[in-house]
Design an enzyme around this catalytic site. Sequence first.
Site, PDB file in Angstrom:
ATOM      1  N   ASP A 105      21.622 115.388  -6.520  1.00 43.15           N
ATOM      2  CA  ASP A 105      22.652 115.594  -5.502  1.00 43.15           C
ATOM      3  C   ASP A 105      22.330 116.870  -4.726  1.00 43.15           C
ATOM      4  O   ASP A 105      22.223 117.951  -5.312  1.00 43.15           O
ATOM      5  CB  ASP A 105      24.017 115.712  -6.185  1.00 43.15           C
ATOM      6  CG  ASP A 105      25.169 115.657  -5.199  1.00 43.15           C
ATOM      7  OD1 ASP A 105      24.921 115.413  -4.003  1.00 43.15           O
ATOM      8  OD2 ASP A 105      26.319 115.858  -5.620  1.00 43.15           O
ATOM      9  N   ASP A 143      22.663 112.076   0.820  1.00 44.20           N
ATOM     10  CA  ASP A 143      22.264 113.288   0.098  1.00 44.20           C
ATOM     11  C   ASP A 143      22.264 113.152  -1.421  1.00 44.20           C
ATOM     12  O   ASP A 143      22.205 114.150  -2.134  1.00 44.20           O
ATOM     13  CB  ASP A 143      23.171 114.452   0.501  1.00 44.20           C
ATOM     14  CG  ASP A 143      24.625 114.211   0.131  1.00 44.20           C
ATOM     15  OD1 ASP A 143      24.985 113.065  -0.168  1.00 44.20           O
ATOM     16  OD2 ASP A 143      25.412 115.185   0.145  1.00 44.20           O
ATOM     17  N   GLU A 144      22.302 111.936  -1.949  1.00 41.66           N
ATOM     18  CA  GLU A 144      22.246 111.771  -3.404  1.00 41.66           C
ATOM     19  C   GLU A 144      21.633 110.431  -3.782  1.00 41.66           C
ATOM     20  O   GLU A 144      21.708 109.459  -3.032  1.00 41.66           O
ATOM     21  CB  GLU A 144      23.626 111.920  -4.044  1.00 41.66           C
ATOM     22  CG  GLU A 144      24.638 110.880  -3.575  1.00 41.66           C
ATOM     23  CD  GLU A 144      25.964 110.996  -4.322  1.00 41.66           C
ATOM     24  OE1 GLU A 144      25.942 111.120  -5.568  1.00 41.66           O
ATOM     25  OE2 GLU A 144      27.013 110.941  -3.650  1.00 41.66           O
TER      26      GLU A 144
END
Length: 332
Positions: free
Chosen positions: A61, A154-155
Amino acid sequence: MLTPHSTVESTSSPITGLCRDCTTRVDSPKADSKPTRCPGCKSPRLLFHPELFDLGITHIDCDAFFAAIEKRDNPELEDKPVIIGGGQRGVVSTACYIARIRGVKSAMPMFKALKLCPDAIVIKPQMEKYAEAGYQIRDLMKELTPLVQPISIDEAFLDLRGTEKLHGLTPAETILNLVRNIRKTVGITVSVGLSHNKFLAKLSSDLDKPNGFTVIGQSETLERLAPMPVEKIWGVGQAMQKKLSANGIKTIGHLQCLEEAFLLKQYGNVGQHLFRLSRGLDDRIVSPEREAKSISSETTFDKDIADSDSLSKTLWLLSEKVSLRCKKASKG
């Protein structure tokens, strides 16, 4: 069988850890007297866990992703509170950790965020730039394993089991190299969760942010989960949390003490979900990237607009953005 009192490690047994900065293996003759610095680079950031070299499911993350990209591109923002959002009627897309200390949270109305942090520097989201960085990171992940499952820009989850021979490294070592590579290539930090399934990997990555690396091993699963609030379980929102609290169930440990039949009777199919995840049971696989089901673009006006000409111009610009994104997607 796991019990809530499972022993994580024997204090008299030797244990091997890793330096998070240079990935050097660090040996300790006893688990209760681990070295405090890497013998190679002298870094104090050492990672020890009895199952460190046995686990392979990872969740990565990015830390305050949008804000981190803006700080990367403008070093003058490094020590300043930064909020990504826009307009008094908009909402916070993300906030850097300095702003979060003041109480600013994602999805918070901008007017409220600015009351909490009046000196914040507000930057309108630049999604194209963030997407470019996100794809950069994803490409780095795919160099390590085809089993990469993005959750958002973003993860992502990675399944690194079985890659030892390919890389000549354990999954933990491979991930540490990836973290360093992301920092060097993209210029931001990420937090990592390493465990034996997806639920625990994602939970772990959120326990030590920013720039953290948390491990939950199989033998300690029940013990680690027990004191956590029930809302740490994926899918337990405010409504379910209130229902559980009304029945005296406030921690995951409370759920661990209840039979599956009771939870099914009380909460239907959700009861089985609670029973399994409260015990760290999750058999979902890491599925490679799937095609996007939709592509869109949106904006928020600072004031209400009723003029059709003004709305048409904005709609045209949004349509152009969607068109460009569709073209990029079709090129792969």
